[in-house]
Scaffold this active site. Sequence first.
Site, mmCIF file in Angstrom:
data_model
loop_
_atom_site.group_PDB
_atom_site.id
_atom_site.type_symbol
_atom_site.label_atom_id
_atom_site.label_comp_id
_atom_site.label_asym_id
_atom_site.label_seq_id
_atom_site.Cartn_x
_atom_site.Cartn_y
_atom_site.Cartn_z
ATOM 1 N N THR A 36 35.370 -10.519 -16.741
ATOM 2 C CA THR A 36 34.295 -9.609 -16.362
ATOM 3 C C THR A 36 33.808 -9.924 -14.956
ATOM 4 O OG1 THR A 36 32.565 -11.026 -17.302
ATOM 5 C CG2 THR A 36 33.552 -9.367 -18.762
ATOM 6 N N TYR A 88 17.432 -15.216 -12.996
ATOM 7 C CA TYR A 88 18.854 -15.561 -12.995
ATOM 8 C C TYR A 88 19.068 -16.909 -13.676
ATOM 9 C CZ TYR A 88 23.462 -16.834 -11.131
ATOM 10 O OH TYR A 88 24.767 -17.234 -10.982
#
Length: 264
Positions: A23, A176
């Site tokens: 991905t 994040y």
Amino acid sequence: MESVKSVKSVESVESGRPVALVTGVGRTVGIGAAVAERLAASGWDIAYSYWTPYDTRMPWGVEGGAVEAVGAALGARGARHLAVSADLADPEAPARLFDQVEAGLGPVTALVLSHAESVDSGLLETTVESFDRHFAVNARASWLLIREFGLRFTGAFGTGRIVALTSDHTVGNLPYGASKGALDRITRAAARELAHLGVTANAVDPGPTDTGWMSEQHRADMIGHTPLARLGTPQDAAHLIDFLCSPQGQWVNGQLLQSSGGLK
């Protein structure tokens, strides 16, 4: 806009090569592209996902022709390849992504999670929307992809691989770092919960890797804190992930691997 769309494919005949799904392969300079090419060179057929609207939002922008260039590089390595546009913020996207990959290339033997939502913001200025998007892409989508892999895996015991790209960055990059911390735990849980399949699962922190996002000052700071006096490269991470996905990497399982050149 569809959250999953297959855009590139080559021969659908069986090749005898195992299939890896990587991905986050939207740019030729990224870690995902390096991993895909390294695995192709090691004998894997490669499915890879990307999401152009993310790059559009980011300072580096969209790299024109990147998806096609990655495919050409994989083909040069003898790999069948399939590119799929997938919005991993959509909870339905992981299952549809696996459907596309299985239809185009066959069952997945290795899952490499290198996608990310990464927008710099600290504790005080992060918005709820940004926080939720980071967890949707970095944590929830990764869990759903791992879950699909576990539900669908039919390979021989001991051959399955999961590798997730993580980070220890938190200060000034709270959503994040927090969502990557959640990813670490999801991945390590998979190492035990998928034991009946013989699937290994590891998280890799590639350290300071410049894929076009660092400022000159940040670059200099990171080099100054690294004993090897250089930054990491996408190929550094790719070589480690290639090993983890190989038969020789089978005994490494349930680990968070720091591959940061000794960064202090």
